[in-house]
Design an enzyme around this catalytic site. Structure first.
Site, PDB file in Angstrom:
ATOM      1  CB  SER A  13      -0.948   0.015   1.202  1.00 58.03           C
ATOM      2  OG  SER A  13      -1.845  -1.074   1.124  1.00 58.03           O
ATOM      3  CB  SER A  14       2.606   3.228   1.794  1.00 50.67           C
ATOM      4  OG  SER A  14       2.920   2.457   2.935  1.00 50.67           O
TER       5      SER A  14
END
Length: 204
Positions: free
Chosen positions: A11-12
Site C-alpha cells: 500500500s505504501s
C-alpha cells in the site's frame, strides 16, 4: 506455452514486499515475470498491474499471495477475477487460500466453491478497509475533541500585528515591508491580515 506470472502489491513505499516476493520465489515464478505495485488497492488503475494484464494470454498462470493483494474493493475484485479467468482465460492461484486455485476443481462444484470463497474473502477485505476508515475517522474526531490540532501549526504574529496591518491598509507600507516586519511570508501575511479583518468586522 503456459507462462507463470506473479503479482505483488503493497500500500505504501514504507511497507516491505519481501514476504510476497519470497512466496513468488517458492512457487518458481520467474523474477522477470513478477510485477510489483506500491499503491493503494482501492482500484485497478495501477501501472504494473495494467502492464501485466496486457501480457497475459489464455493458459497462463498468475500467483498472488492473498486476495487483498489483488484488491480491496469487493465489486472490483469480482470483476477483475472474471476478466482474468473468463475473458483472458488464465488460471489464478491465491497462495494463502488453496481453495482459490482455478487449476483445481474445473467441474461445476469446484467452480461454485471457488466463486463462493472469492465472494466471502472479497467482502471481508472490503469490510476491513471500511472499518479502518471508520476507526481513523473516530480517532480523529476524538483527538479534535481533546483539543489536538491537525495540519501545520499556526504561525505566531507579533503583538503589534494589527497596527502593521492598518499601516498596510493605509498604503503607508507595502505588503513586502509589512510581511518582513511581521516575520511572515507574503502569503501568510495576506491570510492572517484577512483573518484580522474578519475578526474586526465581527466586533464592529
Amino acid at each position: 506455452m503456459k507462462r507463470v506470472y506473479g503479482y505483488v502489491r503493497i500500500s505504501s513505499t514504507d511497507q516491505n514486499e519481501g514476504r510476497q516476493l519470497d512466496a513468488m520465489e517458492s512457487h518458481y515464478v520467474p523474477y522477470k515475470n513478477v510485477y510489483v505495485d506500491k499503491v493503494s488497492g482501492k482500484d485497478f488503475q495501477r501501472p504494473q498491474y495494467q502492464k501485466m494484464v496486457k501480457k497475459l494470454e489464455s493458459g497462463d498462470l498468475l500467483f498472488i499471495l492473498s486476495i487483498d493483494r489483488l484488491g480491496r474493493d469487493y465489486e472490483e475484485v469480482q470483476n477483475q477475477w472474471r476478466i482474468l479467468t473468463k475473458e483472458i482465460g488464465i488460471d489464478i492461484c491465491v497462495i494463502d487460500m488453496p481453495l482459490l486455485d482455478t487449476r483445481n476443481g474445473k467441474d461445476l462444484m469446484g467452480t461454485f466453491i471457488a466463486d463462493l470463497v472469492l465472494q466471502i474473502l472479497s467482502f471481508v477485505a472490503q469490510s476491513e478497509r471500511e472499518n479502518i476508515r471508520k476507526r481513523q475517522a473516530e480517532g480523529i474526531a476524538a483527538a479534535k475533541a481533546r483539543g489536538v490540532k491537525f495540519g501545520r501549526p499556526e504561525v505566531d504574529v507579533p503583538q503589534d500585528f494589527e497596527k502593521i496591518v492598518k499601516e498596510w491598509e493605509l498604503n503607508n507600507i507595502s505588503a513586502i515591508e509589512a510581511a518582513e516586519l511581521c516575520g511572515l511570508s507574503r502569503t501568510t501575511f495576506y491570510r492572517r491580515a484577512k483573518e484580522c479583518r474578519n475578526e474586526r468586522s465581527i466586533i464592529e
